[in-house]
Design a protein around this motif. Structure first.
Motif, PDB file in Angstrom:
ATOM      1  N   LEU A 102      22.279  66.975  46.702  1.00 23.16           N
ATOM      2  CA  LEU A 102      21.548  65.957  47.455  1.00 23.16           C
ATOM      3  C   LEU A 102      22.381  65.441  48.621  1.00 23.16           C
ATOM      4  O   LEU A 102      21.876  65.263  49.736  1.00 23.16           O
ATOM      5  N   LEU A 103      23.659  65.206  48.372  1.00 25.31           N
ATOM      6  CA  LEU A 103      24.540  64.724  49.424  1.00 25.31           C
ATOM      7  C   LEU A 103      24.701  65.754  50.529  1.00 25.31           C
ATOM      8  O   LEU A 103      24.771  65.407  51.715  1.00 25.31           O
ATOM      9  N   ALA A 104      24.772  67.022  50.174  1.00 26.98           N
ATOM     10  CA  ALA A 104      24.923  68.072  51.180  1.00 26.98           C
ATOM     11  C   ALA A 104      23.738  68.093  52.135  1.00 26.98           C
ATOM     12  O   ALA A 104      23.903  68.223  53.360  1.00 26.98           O
ATOM     13  N   VAL A 105      22.525  67.969  51.596  1.00 26.31           N
ATOM     14  CA  VAL A 105      21.341  67.944  52.446  1.00 26.31           C
ATOM     15  C   VAL A 105      21.334  66.691  53.318  1.00 26.31           C
ATOM     16  O   VAL A 105      21.049  66.749  54.525  1.00 26.31           O
ATOM     17  N   ALA A 106      21.661  65.541  52.724  1.00 27.84           N
ATOM     18  CA  ALA A 106      21.678  64.292  53.483  1.00 27.84           C
ATOM     19  C   ALA A 106      22.706  64.338  54.607  1.00 27.84           C
ATOM     20  O   ALA A 106      22.428  63.931  55.743  1.00 27.84           O
ATOM     21  N   LEU A 107      23.900  64.832  54.306  1.00 23.55           N
ATOM     22  CA  LEU A 107      24.943  64.917  55.325  1.00 23.55           C
ATOM     23  C   LEU A 107      24.546  65.878  56.433  1.00 23.55           C
ATOM     24  O   LEU A 107      24.750  65.592  57.620  1.00 23.55           O
ATOM     25  N   GLY A 108      23.975  67.009  56.072  1.00 23.10           N
ATOM     26  CA  GLY A 108      23.549  67.969  57.077  1.00 23.10           C
ATOM     27  C   GLY A 108      22.487  67.397  57.999  1.00 23.10           C
ATOM     28  O   GLY A 108      22.563  67.553  59.229  1.00 23.10           O
ATOM     29  N   ALA A 109      21.494  66.741  57.440  1.00 24.46           N
ATOM     30  CA  ALA A 109      20.429  66.152  58.247  1.00 24.46           C
ATOM     31  C   ALA A 109      20.967  65.052  59.149  1.00 24.46           C
ATOM     32  O   ALA A 109      20.609  64.962  60.329  1.00 24.46           O
ATOM     33  N   ASN A 110      21.843  64.218  58.606  1.00 25.64           N
ATOM     34  CA  ASN A 110      22.353  63.107  59.404  1.00 25.64           C
ATOM     35  C   ASN A 110      23.283  63.588  60.512  1.00 25.64           C
ATOM     36  O   ASN A 110      23.301  63.031  61.612  1.00 25.64           O
ATOM     37  N   GLU A 111      24.071  64.613  60.238  1.00 20.65           N
ATOM     38  CA  GLU A 111      24.945  65.148  61.276  1.00 20.65           C
ATOM     39  C   GLU A 111      24.136  65.713  62.437  1.00 20.65           C
ATOM     40  O   GLU A 111      24.508  65.555  63.608  1.00 20.65           O
ATOM     41  N   LYS A 112      23.005  66.373  62.151  1.00 15.80           N
ATOM     42  CA  LYS A 112      22.143  66.863  63.215  1.00 15.80           C
ATOM     43  C   LYS A 112      21.477  65.717  63.967  1.00 15.80           C
ATOM     44  O   LYS A 112      21.270  65.785  65.185  1.00 15.80           O
ATOM     45  N   LEU A 113      21.132  64.666  63.244  1.00 18.78           N
ATOM     46  CA  LEU A 113      20.574  63.483  63.892  1.00 18.78           C
ATOM     47  C   LEU A 113      21.570  62.903  64.890  1.00 18.78           C
ATOM     48  O   LEU A 113      21.232  62.608  66.046  1.00 18.78           O
ATOM     49  N   VAL A 114      22.824  62.737  64.466  1.00 19.83           N
ATOM     50  CA  VAL A 114      23.854  62.169  65.338  1.00 19.83           C
ATOM     51  C   VAL A 114      24.126  63.090  66.526  1.00 19.83           C
ATOM     52  O   VAL A 114      24.256  62.627  67.669  1.00 19.83           O
ATOM     53  N   ALA A 115      24.198  64.388  66.275  1.00 16.08           N
ATOM     54  CA  ALA A 115      24.449  65.331  67.369  1.00 16.08           C
ATOM     55  C   ALA A 115      23.358  65.236  68.431  1.00 16.08           C
ATOM     56  O   ALA A 115      23.645  65.244  69.640  1.00 16.08           O
ATOM     57  N   ALA A 116      22.113  65.140  68.000  1.00 14.83           N
ATOM     58  CA  ALA A 116      21.016  65.044  68.954  1.00 14.83           C
ATOM     59  C   ALA A 116      21.016  63.690  69.672  1.00 14.83           C
ATOM     60  O   ALA A 116      20.674  63.605  70.859  1.00 14.83           O
ATOM     61  N   LEU A 117      21.404  62.633  68.974  1.00 17.94           N
ATOM     62  CA  LEU A 117      21.521  61.327  69.623  1.00 17.94           C
ATOM     63  C   LEU A 117      22.560  61.371  70.728  1.00 17.94           C
ATOM     64  O   LEU A 117      22.337  60.843  71.827  1.00 17.94           O
ATOM     65  N   TYR A 118      23.696  61.992  70.459  1.00 18.74           N
ATOM     66  CA  TYR A 118      24.737  62.097  71.476  1.00 18.74           C
ATOM     67  C   TYR A 118      24.238  62.910  72.672  1.00 18.74           C
ATOM     68  O   TYR A 118      24.504  62.566  73.827  1.00 18.74           O
ATOM     69  N   GLU A 119      23.539  63.998  72.401  1.00 19.45           N
ATOM     70  CA  GLU A 119      23.009  64.832  73.473  1.00 19.45           C
ATOM     71  C   GLU A 119      22.070  64.025  74.366  1.00 19.45           C
ATOM     72  O   GLU A 119      22.150  64.070  75.592  1.00 19.45           O
ATOM     73  N   ARG A 120      21.190  63.269  73.742  1.00 19.18           N
ATOM     74  CA  ARG A 120      20.215  62.495  74.508  1.00 19.18           C
ATOM     75  C   ARG A 120      20.862  61.310  75.222  1.00 19.18           C
ATOM     76  O   ARG A 120      20.392  60.888  76.281  1.00 19.18           O
ATOM     77  N   HIS A 121      21.926  60.766  74.635  1.00 21.71           N
ATOM     78  CA  HIS A 121      22.540  59.572  75.217  1.00 21.71           C
ATOM     79  C   HIS A 121      23.507  59.916  76.344  1.00 21.71           C
ATOM     80  O   HIS A 121      23.524  59.246  77.379  1.00 21.71           O
ATOM     81  N   PHE A 122      24.326  60.937  76.150  1.00 21.46           N
ATOM     82  CA  PHE A 122      25.407  61.207  77.081  1.00 21.46           C
ATOM     83  C   PHE A 122      25.061  62.243  78.151  1.00 21.46           C
ATOM     84  O   PHE A 122      25.668  62.249  79.220  1.00 21.46           O
ATOM     85  N   ARG A 123      24.131  63.127  77.883  1.00 20.76           N
ATOM     86  CA  ARG A 123      23.847  64.187  78.842  1.00 20.76           C
ATOM     87  C   ARG A 123      22.620  63.827  79.678  1.00 20.76           C
ATOM     88  O   ARG A 123      21.620  63.351  79.144  1.00 20.76           O
TER      89      ARG A 123
END
Length: 219
Positions: A102-123
């Motif tokens: 369960l933690l592996a799925v949660a961490l994977g989903a959240n890491e992609k969420l953060v990566a996309a947030l950074y892309e949208r915010h900084f680029r």
């Protein structure tokens, strides 16, 4: 034996969901700690680099000066302090594997969420790679909808709360705050209920995220 008050120092703002899941766990275990709310941007990054070569949070300084980095490593240490009877992550067997999955799925989903947030915010908008953003959004959607389906209640693994419940609730609240329309559209009512239930607890109330640079809500 639990550490004496003021012996542990947690670095990182509660605005980071990785920091917040550590802070909530510390409070649930009744472990006293000092909080230094650094963030991995701007002038704070110089201080973070003194004890973490990649300048990320969370980090936890132990009473002997040893520094633990990465939330998973910190939680493993805290579970050891709490002992097998109180640990939020089962010590062994199928129950442990279930929580880790369960933690592996949660961490994977959240890491992609953060990566996309950074892309949208900084680029700049015109420089964003839309196929990659779409792939990230799909992983976020698939991960959280899978978790919602896996939550049979009252907790993920039955009658006892585990680290899976804490981490998923923290990550879900973070996602709802950052991308409210996107997360509302996922239809994850079980995760909404879990997060709302935990949001009222003392450990969650004491770790409300601070305002930080990614304050704009992104759909």
């Amino acid at each position: 034996m639990l550490p004496k008050p003021d012996n542990l120092v947690l670095y990182g703002r509660y605005a980071s969901p990785f920091v917040r899941r550590v802070a909530v766990t510390l409070r649930l275990y009744g472990i006293e700690y000092q909080h230094t709310p650094l963030m991995p941007f701007g002038p704070d990054k110089v201080e973070l680099a003194r004890f973490n070569p990649i300048g990320r949070v969370p980090a936890l300084r132990l009473d002997d000066g040893e520094m633990l980095i990465d939330s998973a490593a910190i939680l493993d240490y805290l579970d050891g302090l709490a002992g097998p009877d109180r640990s939020l992550t089962p010590a062994s067997g199928p129950a442990r594997r279930r929580v880790l999955a369960l933690l592996a799925v949660a961490l994977g989903a959240n890491e992609k969420l953060v990566a996309a947030l950074y892309e949208r915010h900084f680029r700049p908008r015109e420089a964003r790679h839309q196929p990659w953003l779409a792939a990230c959004d799909k992983q976020v959607r698939d991960g959280f909808t899978w978790l919602d389906a896996a939550h049979a209640g009252p907790w993920f693994t039955g009658a006892e709360m585990t680290q899976a419940d804490i981490t998923v609730a923290v990550f879900w609240l973070f996602g709802r705050a950052k991308r409210p329309r996107f997360f509302a559209g996922l239809g994850c009512g079980r995760l909404d209920n879990l997060a709302e239930r935990l949001q009222t607890t003392a450990a969650f109330q004491a770790t409300v995220p601070e305002p930080e640079m990614l304050t704009d809500q992104l759909i």
